[in-house]
Design an enzyme around this catalytic site. Structure first.
Site, PDB file in Angstrom:
ATOM      1  N   HIS A   1       9.772   0.651  -5.424  1.00 55.19           N
ATOM      2  CA  HIS A   1      10.449   0.295  -4.159  1.00 55.19           C
ATOM      3  C   HIS A   1      11.785   1.020  -4.006  1.00 55.19           C
ATOM      4  O   HIS A   1      12.707   0.504  -3.364  1.00 55.19           O
ATOM      5  CB  HIS A   1      10.706  -1.207  -4.090  1.00 55.19           C
ATOM      6  CG  HIS A   1       9.467  -2.049  -4.047  1.00 55.19           C
ATOM      7  ND1 HIS A   1       8.320  -1.686  -3.377  1.00 55.19           N
ATOM      8  CD2 HIS A   1       9.213  -3.269  -4.590  1.00 55.19           C
ATOM      9  CE1 HIS A   1       7.408  -2.643  -3.514  1.00 55.19           C
ATOM     10  NE2 HIS A   1       7.916  -3.594  -4.236  1.00 55.19           N
TER      11      HIS A   1
ATOM     12  N   LEU B   1       2.559   5.015  -2.737  1.00 51.23           N
ATOM     13  CA  LEU B   1       3.291   4.521  -1.583  1.00 51.23           C
ATOM     14  C   LEU B   1       3.004   3.031  -1.488  1.00 51.23           C
ATOM     15  O   LEU B   1       1.853   2.608  -1.663  1.00 51.23           O
ATOM     16  CB  LEU B   1       2.837   5.210  -0.293  1.00 51.23           C
ATOM     17  CG  LEU B   1       3.171   6.694  -0.116  1.00 51.23           C
ATOM     18  CD1 LEU B   1       2.568   7.201   1.190  1.00 51.23           C
ATOM     19  CD2 LEU B   1       4.665   6.924  -0.126  1.00 51.23           C
ATOM     20  N   ASP B   2       4.019   2.226  -1.217  1.00 50.19           N
ATOM     21  CA  ASP B   2       3.802   0.800  -1.060  1.00 50.19           C
ATOM     22  C   ASP B   2       2.743   0.548   0.005  1.00 50.19           C
ATOM     23  O   ASP B   2       2.519   1.381   0.899  1.00 50.19           O
ATOM     24  CB  ASP B   2       5.096   0.093  -0.663  1.00 50.19           C
ATOM     25  CG  ASP B   2       6.136   0.109  -1.779  1.00 50.19           C
ATOM     26  OD1 ASP B   2       5.753   0.379  -2.939  1.00 50.19           O
ATOM     27  OD2 ASP B   2       7.312  -0.142  -1.490  1.00 50.19           O
ATOM     28  N   ARG B   3       2.129  -0.600  -0.057  1.00 44.33           N
ATOM     29  CA  ARG B   3       1.051  -0.928   0.878  1.00 44.33           C
ATOM     30  C   ARG B   3       1.502  -0.792   2.331  1.00 44.33           C
ATOM     31  O   ARG B   3       0.730  -0.349   3.190  1.00 44.33           O
ATOM     32  CB  ARG B   3       0.557  -2.344   0.598  1.00 44.33           C
ATOM     33  CG  ARG B   3      -0.628  -2.766   1.438  1.00 44.33           C
ATOM     34  CD  ARG B   3      -0.987  -4.212   1.164  1.00 44.33           C
ATOM     35  NE  ARG B   3      -2.029  -4.682   2.061  1.00 44.33           N
ATOM     36  CZ  ARG B   3      -2.349  -5.954   2.231  1.00 44.33           C
ATOM     37  NH1 ARG B   3      -1.703  -6.890   1.542  1.00 44.33           N
ATOM     38  NH2 ARG B   3      -3.292  -6.312   3.073  1.00 44.33           N
TER      39      ARG B   3
END
Length: 238
Positions: A185, A102-104
């Site tokens: 993304h 998961l993106d930050r």
């Protein structure tokens, strides 16, 4: 047969020296009887309790975490905090790794496990494990958004996504989307291709495992039923 101290160590109760102290203090029971001998040989399917709590020795461990924003989906980083930093107590000893990323800035469900086959199955595009996200948007979606996603939307760089399902009320600034792959993304880029920027993104489920009521920054071990269903969805067997 297996030594009692080894059994407890492999169950994540503590190091060999730590569990020897627990045993010597009479805090360990085997099949209902206190045992003070760390070298005692016990059956691998024995019932072992520490302070009345059952300790289970298993080769693999899998947890569901509610990842907060600001944490990387990684086991370690020299500059930034990681999801693995949130694994406390005995869970820090199992070498659990994120199954996908998961993106930050993205929050929500993150599966962590030391089962390499399960990780591969969850992230493999060929397995099509569904992942559901809730997105907050800066602008309403176009009327044909659901149809374009269902057909497999093309991103700005030419990538054609697998078909995705959209749950959306026209005019709203919030939507749920189900994807079956995990490109870089990807969810943000899919909404961008529809003309809306994602302002907040949260993952709600991975296959049959749901985020549910896990508090932000907390985690829980999957139940046997959840794990069996997840392994089946990931093509690893039940």
């Amino acid at each position: 047969m297996i030594r009692l101290d080894r059994y407890l160590s492999e169950a994540g109760t503590g190091s060999r020296s730590e569990v020897k102290k627990l045993i010597a203090w009479g805090r360990v029971a085997v099949d209902g009887k206190v045992c003070r001998d760390p070298s005692a040989k016990i059956s691998e399917d024995a019932c072992v309790d520490v302070d009345g709590v059952r300790e289970v020795r298993t080769e693999f461990r899998t947890v569901a975490m509610n990842k907060p924003a600001g944490y990387l989906s990684a086991t370690e980083d020299k500059r930034l905090p990681t999801a693995s930093d949130l694994l406390t107590g005995k869970w820090a000893k199992f070498g659990l790794k994120p199954a996908g990323r998961l993106d930050r800035d993205v929050t929500g469900l993150l599966i962590l496990t030391n089962d390499g086959a399960l990780i591969h199955g969850i992230i493999s595009p060929g397995r099509h494990v569904p992942k559901v996200y809730s997105a907050e948007l800066d602008a309403p979606l176009p009327p044909d958004a659901a149809d374009r996603l269902a057909e497999g939307i093309t991103l700005d760089d030419g990538l054609v996504c697998l078909p995705a399902e959209l749950c959306y009320v026209p005019g709203e600034l919030q939507a749920k989307i189900t994807v079956h792959e995990g490109k870089f993304h990807q969810v943000k880029r899919m909404f961008a291709a529809l003309g809306s920027r994602v302002t907040a993104l949260r993952r709600l489920s991975v296959g049959p495992v749901e985020l549910g009521g896990i508090a932000e920054g907390e985690f829980r071990e999957l139940t046997e039923k959840e794990l069996s269903a997840l392994r089946q969805a990931a093509g690893c067997g039940g």
